[in-house]
Design a protein around this motif. Sequence first.
Motif, PDB file in Angstrom:
ATOM      1  N   ALA A 152     -13.012  -1.495  -0.944  1.00 42.97           N
ATOM      2  CA  ALA A 152     -13.958  -2.071  -0.277  1.00 42.97           C
ATOM      3  C   ALA A 152     -13.468  -2.998   0.882  1.00 42.97           C
ATOM      4  N   VAL A 153     -14.426  -3.028   1.795  1.00 47.41           N
ATOM      5  CA  VAL A 153     -14.014  -4.352   2.819  1.00 47.41           C
ATOM      6  C   VAL A 153     -15.215  -5.359   3.214  1.00 47.41           C
ATOM      7  N   ALA A 154     -14.955  -6.446   3.487  1.00 43.08           N
ATOM      8  CA  ALA A 154     -15.869  -7.319   3.472  1.00 43.08           C
ATOM      9  C   ALA A 154     -15.423  -8.485   4.686  1.00 43.08           C
ATOM     10  N   SER A 155     -16.468  -8.919   5.540  1.00 45.55           N
ATOM     11  CA  SER A 155     -15.909 -10.030   6.595  1.00 45.55           C
ATOM     12  C   SER A 155     -16.928 -11.114   6.683  1.00 45.55           C
ATOM     13  N   ALA A 156     -16.427 -12.054   7.178  1.00 47.40           N
ATOM     14  CA  ALA A 156     -17.324 -13.388   7.483  1.00 47.40           C
ATOM     15  C   ALA A 156     -16.389 -14.062   8.648  1.00 47.40           C
ATOM     16  N   ALA A 180     -11.573  -9.191   4.298  1.00 46.36           N
ATOM     17  CA  ALA A 180     -10.703  -8.909   3.184  1.00 46.36           C
ATOM     18  C   ALA A 180     -10.950  -7.214   2.705  1.00 46.36           C
ATOM     19  N   VAL A 181      -9.968  -6.798   2.399  1.00 44.91           N
ATOM     20  CA  VAL A 181      -9.974  -5.466   1.818  1.00 44.91           C
ATOM     21  C   VAL A 181      -9.475  -5.437   0.313  1.00 44.91           C
ATOM     22  N   VAL A 182     -10.251  -4.839  -0.542  1.00 47.72           N
ATOM     23  CA  VAL A 182      -9.603  -4.635  -2.140  1.00 47.72           C
ATOM     24  C   VAL A 182      -9.731  -3.389  -2.688  1.00 47.72           C
ATOM     25  N   GLU A 183      -9.111  -3.145  -3.707  1.00 46.12           N
ATOM     26  CA  GLU A 183      -8.948  -2.069  -4.340  1.00 46.12           C
ATOM     27  C   GLU A 183      -9.223  -2.189  -5.912  1.00 46.12           C
ATOM     28  N   VAL A 193     -15.631 -12.123  -2.411  1.00 44.63           N
ATOM     29  CA  VAL A 193     -14.982 -13.121  -3.171  1.00 44.63           C
ATOM     30  C   VAL A 193     -13.859 -13.295  -2.587  1.00 44.63           C
ATOM     31  N   ALA A 194     -13.111 -12.294  -2.326  1.00 46.64           N
ATOM     32  CA  ALA A 194     -11.682 -12.139  -1.609  1.00 46.64           C
ATOM     33  C   ALA A 194     -11.647 -12.992  -0.224  1.00 46.64           C
ATOM     34  N   VAL A 195     -12.940 -12.707   0.387  1.00 40.49           N
ATOM     35  CA  VAL A 195     -13.115 -13.313   1.821  1.00 40.49           C
ATOM     36  C   VAL A 195     -12.936 -14.966   1.663  1.00 40.49           C
TER      37      VAL A 195
END
Length: 308
Positions: free
Chosen positions: A63-67, A72-75, A99-101
Amino acid sequence: MAEVSAALVKDLRAKTGAGMMDCKKALAENGGDIEQAIDWLRKKGLSAAAKKADRVAAEGLVAVASAGTKAAVVEVNSETDFVARNPAFQSFVANVAKVAVEVGADIDAIAVAAYPGTGRNVKDELTHLIATIGENMNLRRAAVLEVSKGVVASYIHSATAPGLGRIGVLVALESDGPTDKLETLGKQIAMHIAATNPASLDVSSLDPALVARERDVLSEQARASGKPENIIEKMIEGRVRKFYEEVVLLEQVFVIDGETRVGKAVEAAAKEAGVSIKVAAFVRFALGEGIEKQQSDFAAEVAAQAGR
């Protein structure tokens, strides 16, 4: 010569495409070391592949997410692809990326961070999900890129839902240029990275051990031609440059147009925008890479359970 197992021979054949007897000899000549055996086959001209990635089949989602200027990218892995299609699992992976972002790429920090809307942390929410779905899952890895100015573009290949899929890429572009133009360029570069899986951003950041290993193989191949030493040196340097063009992002031919080097494409975009554009970093996660999937004999398992 050392004795080698049938399993090692099978593994080497899968990696190189070489014949069974050639693989057996390569392993015997190199004490069963599979990486040295790969190089031995290449030096003998018996392996067409420079290096074939391990066959992996771990399931789950990337997954990817941004702000803002951070992404962030997670597996997160699961046992079966059936779970990867589960809406609850998909929601969990998407939220972990968010959350990782916020907290960064450290897995331990992500695990103890608050999971949105539950009163639990990420680790406890994962435990709850495992109990609910009935399949083991694992928060495997995360990466975060950030720029002070510019964008961190993202791309998901083989998407199963928005921001979720089997390959996730982040590309950090440092620039004062228009955000929309940078996003377009960044996504194109991310698509290229998804397709080509470069080993490094530029030549200077390429692993010296990888370069030395490749040069050693290319040297033996060139010397096998029997040509004069001065010609051999030119052959080696030419082949090393070709190697860079295959594995270094900025040296690769851009898959978007099939003609321009990625570095030149970035320069052209910068000239058109009237500002400098720098590819600062990239990250590529492919689902399950580096994980060996346990092979099983389903018929044997059934027979064992039946007490045969």
